[in-house]
Structure formats: structure tokens, C-alpha cells
Design a protein around this motif. Sequence first.
Motif, PDB file in Angstrom:
ATOM      1  N   SER A  72       1.064  -1.157  -0.075  1.00  0.00           N
ATOM      2  CA  SER A  72      -0.110   0.017  -0.134  1.00  0.00           C
ATOM      3  C   SER A  72       0.950   1.087  -0.029  1.00  0.00           C
ATOM      4  O   SER A  72       0.434   2.372  -0.433  1.00  0.00           O
ATOM      5  CB  SER A  72      -0.942   0.068   1.336  1.00  0.00           C
ATOM      6  N   ASN A  73       2.039   1.148   0.454  1.00  0.00           N
ATOM      7  CA  ASN A  73       3.123   2.374   0.499  1.00  0.00           C
ATOM      8  C   ASN A  73       4.091   2.435  -0.649  1.00  0.00           C
ATOM      9  O   ASN A  73       4.654   1.224  -1.072  1.00  0.00           O
ATOM     10  CB  ASN A  73       3.834   2.283   1.721  1.00  0.00           C
ATOM     11  N   PRO A  74       3.848   3.395  -1.565  1.00  0.00           N
ATOM     12  CA  PRO A  74       4.635   3.458  -2.658  1.00  0.00           C
ATOM     13  C   PRO A  74       6.293   3.305  -2.402  1.00  0.00           C
ATOM     14  O   PRO A  74       7.043   2.952  -3.326  1.00  0.00           O
ATOM     15  CB  PRO A  74       4.289   4.538  -3.536  1.00  0.00           C
ATOM     16  N   SER A  75       6.648   3.563  -1.092  1.00  0.00           N
ATOM     17  CA  SER A  75       8.010   3.741  -0.821  1.00  0.00           C
ATOM     18  C   SER A  75       8.483   2.142  -0.851  1.00  0.00           C
ATOM     19  O   SER A  75       9.637   1.736  -0.726  1.00  0.00           O
ATOM     20  CB  SER A  75       8.354   4.412   0.466  1.00  0.00           C
ATOM     21  N   ASP A  76       7.560   1.391  -0.807  1.00  0.00           N
ATOM     22  CA  ASP A  76       7.909  -0.211  -0.661  1.00  0.00           C
ATOM     23  C   ASP A  76       7.977  -0.845  -1.917  1.00  0.00           C
ATOM     24  O   ASP A  76       8.049  -1.905  -1.912  1.00  0.00           O
ATOM     25  CB  ASP A  76       6.791  -0.897   0.315  1.00  0.00           C
ATOM     26  N   ASN A  77       7.717  -0.138  -2.992  1.00  0.00           N
ATOM     27  CA  ASN A  77       7.589  -0.668  -4.459  1.00  0.00           C
ATOM     28  C   ASN A  77       8.939  -1.625  -4.833  1.00  0.00           C
ATOM     29  O   ASN A  77       8.872  -2.890  -5.030  1.00  0.00           O
ATOM     30  CB  ASN A  77       7.678   0.368  -5.575  1.00  0.00           C
ATOM     31  N   GLU A  78      10.211  -0.999  -4.538  1.00  0.00           N
ATOM     32  CA  GLU A  78      11.403  -1.487  -4.762  1.00  0.00           C
ATOM     33  C   GLU A  78      11.655  -3.027  -3.715  1.00  0.00           C
ATOM     34  O   GLU A  78      11.956  -4.013  -4.227  1.00  0.00           O
ATOM     35  CB  GLU A  78      12.451  -0.772  -4.714  1.00  0.00           C
ATOM     36  N   VAL A  79      11.141  -2.748  -2.411  1.00  0.00           N
ATOM     37  CA  VAL A  79      11.160  -3.666  -1.620  1.00  0.00           C
ATOM     38  C   VAL A  79      10.198  -4.909  -2.035  1.00  0.00           C
ATOM     39  O   VAL A  79      10.984  -6.175  -2.044  1.00  0.00           O
ATOM     40  CB  VAL A  79      10.676  -3.219   0.123  1.00  0.00           C
ATOM     41  N   PHE A  80       9.113  -4.691  -2.366  1.00  0.00           N
ATOM     42  CA  PHE A  80       8.215  -5.976  -2.859  1.00  0.00           C
ATOM     43  C   PHE A  80       8.729  -6.583  -4.148  1.00  0.00           C
ATOM     44  O   PHE A  80       8.672  -7.631  -4.430  1.00  0.00           O
ATOM     45  CB  PHE A  80       6.900  -5.450  -2.815  1.00  0.00           C
ATOM     46  N   ALA A  81       8.972  -5.619  -5.064  1.00  0.00           N
ATOM     47  CA  ALA A  81       9.643  -6.230  -6.470  1.00  0.00           C
ATOM     48  C   ALA A  81      10.828  -7.166  -6.329  1.00  0.00           C
ATOM     49  O   ALA A  81      11.044  -8.080  -6.717  1.00  0.00           O
ATOM     50  CB  ALA A  81       9.709  -5.009  -7.158  1.00  0.00           C
ATOM     51  N   THR A  82      11.878  -6.603  -5.327  1.00  0.00           N
ATOM     52  CA  THR A  82      12.942  -7.231  -5.244  1.00  0.00           C
ATOM     53  C   THR A  82      12.658  -8.684  -4.369  1.00  0.00           C
ATOM     54  O   THR A  82      13.265  -9.804  -4.750  1.00  0.00           O
ATOM     55  CB  THR A  82      14.290  -6.737  -4.397  1.00  0.00           C
ATOM     56  N   MET A  83      11.635  -8.616  -3.304  1.00  0.00           N
ATOM     57  CA  MET A  83      11.379  -9.970  -2.645  1.00  0.00           C
ATOM     58  C   MET A  83      10.687 -10.908  -3.532  1.00  0.00           C
ATOM     59  O   MET A  83      10.992 -12.059  -3.439  1.00  0.00           O
ATOM     60  CB  MET A  83      10.411  -9.523  -1.509  1.00  0.00           C
ATOM     61  N   ALA A  84      10.010 -10.465  -4.392  1.00  0.00           N
ATOM     62  CA  ALA A  84       9.020 -11.346  -5.621  1.00  0.00           C
ATOM     63  C   ALA A  84      10.176 -12.140  -6.316  1.00  0.00           C
ATOM     64  O   ALA A  84      10.131 -13.269  -6.645  1.00  0.00           O
ATOM     65  CB  ALA A  84       8.205 -10.515  -6.175  1.00  0.00           C
ATOM     66  N   GLY A  85      11.271 -11.394  -6.536  1.00  0.00           N
ATOM     67  CA  GLY A  85      12.324 -12.257  -7.429  1.00  0.00           C
ATOM     68  C   GLY A  85      13.085 -13.199  -6.721  1.00  0.00           C
ATOM     69  O   GLY A  85      14.067 -13.889  -7.490  1.00  0.00           O
ATOM     70  N   ASN A  86      13.174 -13.243  -5.406  1.00  0.00           N
ATOM     71  CA  ASN A  86      13.826 -14.093  -4.634  1.00  0.00           C
ATOM     72  C   ASN A  86      13.326 -15.542  -4.615  1.00  0.00           C
ATOM     73  O   ASN A  86      14.391 -16.482  -4.571  1.00  0.00           O
ATOM     74  CB  ASN A  86      14.048 -13.704  -2.984  1.00  0.00           C
ATOM     75  N   PHE A  87      12.041 -15.600  -5.028  1.00  0.00           N
ATOM     76  CA  PHE A  87      11.368 -17.054  -4.821  1.00  0.00           C
ATOM     77  C   PHE A  87      10.962 -17.315  -6.021  1.00  0.00           C
ATOM     78  O   PHE A  87       9.825 -17.003  -6.693  1.00  0.00           O
ATOM     79  CB  PHE A  87      10.535 -17.234  -3.637  1.00  0.00           C
ATOM     80  N   THR A  88      11.715 -18.377  -7.006  1.00  0.00           N
ATOM     81  CA  THR A  88      11.362 -18.701  -8.235  1.00  0.00           C
ATOM     82  C   THR A  88      11.142 -20.234  -8.124  1.00  0.00           C
ATOM     83  O   THR A  88      11.440 -20.964  -7.233  1.00  0.00           O
ATOM     84  CB  THR A  88      12.408 -18.266  -9.279  1.00  0.00           C
ATOM     85  N   ARG A  89      10.440 -20.678  -9.475  1.00  0.00           N
ATOM     86  CA  ARG A  89      10.346 -22.314  -9.485  1.00  0.00           C
ATOM     87  C   ARG A  89      10.300 -22.328 -11.279  1.00  0.00           C
ATOM     88  O   ARG A  89       9.762 -21.560 -11.717  1.00  0.00           O
ATOM     89  CB  ARG A  89       8.749 -22.667  -8.816  1.00  0.00           C
ATOM     90  N   GLU A  90      10.967 -23.639 -11.451  1.00  0.00           N
ATOM     91  CA  GLU A  90      11.265 -24.016 -12.711  1.00  0.00           C
ATOM     92  C   GLU A  90       9.837 -24.422 -13.256  1.00  0.00           C
ATOM     93  O   GLU A  90       9.125 -24.781 -12.764  1.00  0.00           O
ATOM     94  CB  GLU A  90      12.179 -25.219 -12.822  1.00  0.00           C
ATOM     95  N   GLY A  91       9.571 -23.789 -14.552  1.00  0.00           N
ATOM     96  CA  GLY A  91       8.206 -24.229 -15.160  1.00  0.00           C
ATOM     97  C   GLY A  91       7.172 -22.915 -14.679  1.00  0.00           C
ATOM     98  O   GLY A  91       5.928 -23.181 -15.255  1.00  0.00           O
ATOM     99  N   ILE A  92       7.252 -22.141 -13.831  1.00  0.00           N
ATOM    100  CA  ILE A  92       6.436 -21.240 -13.615  1.00  0.00           C
ATOM    101  C   ILE A  92       6.849 -19.729 -13.674  1.00  0.00           C
ATOM    102  O   ILE A  92       8.006 -19.361 -13.449  1.00  0.00           O
ATOM    103  CB  ILE A  92       5.941 -21.387 -11.873  1.00  0.00           C
TER     104      ILE A  92
END
Length: 472
Positions: free
Chosen positions: A349-369
Motif C-alpha cells: 500500500s506504501n509506494p516507498s515499498d515498491n522496490e522492496v516488494f519487487a525485489t522480494m518477489a524475485g527471490n523465490f522462483t520455481r522452474e516451469g512457473i
Amino acid sequence: MKKFIQEDFLLQTDYAKELYHNFAKNQPIIDFHSHLPVNEIAENRNFANLTKIWIQGDHYKWRAMRALGIEEKYITGNASDAEKFQKWAETVPYSLRNPLYHWTHLELSRYFGIDELLDAKSASDIYRDCNKQLENPDFSPQNLIQRMNVEVVCTTDDPLDDLRYHSQLAESDYPVNVLPTFRPDGLIDIDNVGFIDYLNALSRITSIKITDFDSLKEAIRKRVDYFHKNGCRLSDHGLSHAYGFEYTEDQVNTILSLRFEEKSISKKEVAIYKTAILNTLGQLYHEKNWVMQLHLGPIRNTNEAILNKVGIDAGVDSIGDYQHAEQLASFLNQLNMKDSLPKTILYNSNPSDNEVFATMAGNFTREGIKSKVQFGAAWWFLDQKQGIENQLNTLSNIGLLSCSVGMLTDSRSLLSFPRHEYFRRVLCNMLGNDLKEGLLPNDIEWIGKIVEDITYNNAKTFFQFPSTIKNS
């Protein structure tokens, strides 16, 4: 006066126009997060007037009206519906540069064919015209949804819900999939005064006596199974922040025992319990191949006077300034280490967290998804033109924009589906500007395919709904 919402609204380049009209405009809508009342869809009764369908329950509009100093009786009080609409119409011209100005005129145009600007002078005629149209069967809830080329709508539902309206719709010949979403706030909020009453209700509905953590998990599993059987493929969590503390089951049992005995528990014990229950839920979602949505960061019900007068969802929430990174990372990692991390969408909800959330999302990946953990679309106070652009730019810079599952309404209004159009126009305009400036190669077919993926294909693949078009 030249009409405001024109064919190329928000599209500043020929590239943007081509991308929108040829690749985005006609894509079906998968609205994977909304707060639409499913009973209204199932019962399919026409609304009495424009205030009932458009203003009642819309806290975005309420906030704008309060900002002008309008009396509460014209907002949530006992004024007539016609008077409330008049006050909203008087507010609209003052909402210039607020997204409400765009949404208002986009919705009047798309649903009612009205291109006149709404203001104090036009209010009476527009109200009368729209009310007349609302009497037509074409303006029933089900038809309004279909008219916007909607393929899937996901509502937001408590684990205790019997889902009878979803079943009713599933058994009908209605071609739009209206599916439930599992929203277990009542299970998580151990610090809520109604927590024990909630568990007692869960016991009754599952026929499981809840005395400890194991029996609680058994009852939750039973409700997850029930929701899955009824087409649910997503959960949703509205939290101030994530919880990723270390815990043992013995600790959780002790905390539950204290709560059952109506004894006080510490903030740390609250956090430990919430961590444990979120881990339990995450593992169940993974088993079912559900998508877990985490809406993080708002501070709610800040104005106690309005809360006492109107109740929750009164329009007195705002952006919070919580610390997210450490606990969110720990929570996701705990599930990932058990090979139980479900597909996840993170919303800030806080725009100052955009980069925090975007980088966090990229930490956890899975083959085929593609992008197993997504940096979700601009949410709540951020789902306006600048907020959408900021989210798209952050995702582009840090992750892969091409993998995004796109937009959602997050709305209680049946007239809010043009927000998908709004998002698509903003997306195409951004890509069109890049093409014009030479920042992207002049390959309109490939970039058009990316637009189609973001607006439809990625969501269809990511969520794997049980039957995307029921009658196909």
C-alpha cells in the motif's frame, strides 16, 4: 463541448493506439480480486437507482465528499438517494486530477453511454437518464458483468461462508465464472475480541472440537477442501505486515490455551501465533495449487469518530509505514524451505515499498512457473495513473514486466470493471512512449503479444481456474 472520454483517451502516440486497439482492448477480463457481493450477482436484481449501485459503499467517493466538507448525512447518512447523488455530482468537478474524475466519466460512458461531464447542473438529467436505464433487464448485475467481457470474477469470502450463492451460479447457465476466494482474517486475528467466538463457529460448521493447534489445523483443512470443491483457487490476506518468527507447536498450543482461558497474551505471542497459522495456511494452499495473495501495509480505521458512526470500510484508512522486508523474507523462506511456498502475489500500500516488494518477489522462483511470486498491481491508493506507472516501471526495472498477471478491480462496485480498461490504456501508453523514444525495437507484433500476455494470458495460466469458460 467535445466529449472527454474519447477513443484514444490516455493514448499519446500512434504506437500506443495500435497496441491498445489491436492487442489490449478486446482481451477478456479475469478479475482475480474483488469485493463484489456474490448474493447480488446470484439474485440478479436490478438496482433501484444510480446512488444504490454507484455511490453506496464506495469509500473512495465518500473521502472526496468529506474533503469538501459535505455533511455526513449526504454521504452515509439519512439523506435521500437523489440528494446524495446531487452532492456527489457537485463534488466531481473538484476532483480534477484525482483518479475519481477519470473513473467517473469512464463508467458513465461505458455503462450508460453518457459522455456529458457530471456536475451540479447536469446531475438531475444524468440521474434521471441512468435510473431509467437501470430499470432495463440489460442492467441486471449479471448482464453488467457480461457486458464488460468478463470471464472470471473472484469474490472475497470468509472461511465460514456456505458458498451457496457461488453454487447457485455454478449450477446455472451463467457463462461468467464467479469463484470464491479464501479470506481467513478471523482465523489469524487472535488479538481480536471475537476470536474465540469465531473458533466456536468454525467448530460447529466443521463438527470438529477445536481444543489445540492440531484440531484447529484439521478444521481449517476441512474448510479449504470445501472451498476448493466449490472452485476456489486463491486466498487473500489483509495484514499490516507479514509474520515470519521462529516458533514451535508447543508454543502455539500454549498461546491458544491462554486465549481459550481468556488470559492476556503478549505482542510477541500474537506474532508467533500469526506466523504459525500463516505457515499452516500457506502449506495448504501449496497442496491445492492455490495462489496466495498478501495485501500488506494499510493502517485501518484511523478516525474513531467516523468508525463509531459508520462502521468499518468507512473510508478512514490510509497508507501505513510498517517495516516489511525482514519478516516478509522470513515468512516466504520458511515455506520455501519446506517446499510448500504457493504461488504468491505481493501487494504494497506504501509506494516507498515498491522496490522492496519487487525485489522480494524475485527471490523465490520455481522452474516451469513464470514469476511464481508476483509483484502485484498497484493497489488501493496507488491504483491511479501515476501509481500504475510507478508499479510498472519498478517491475520492469527489477523483474520481468512480461510475466505480470495484470490488473484487478479490488472493488465493491459492479460498475468498476472499466478499471481494467484504464490499466490497459496506461500500459499501452507507456510502451508506446518507449517505442517512440527508441527505447524498444519497432516490433509491434512482439510487444503486442506481451500486452496480450499481461492483460489476459498470464493470468489464465497462473491461476489455473477449474473451468475458465464454463460453457466452452
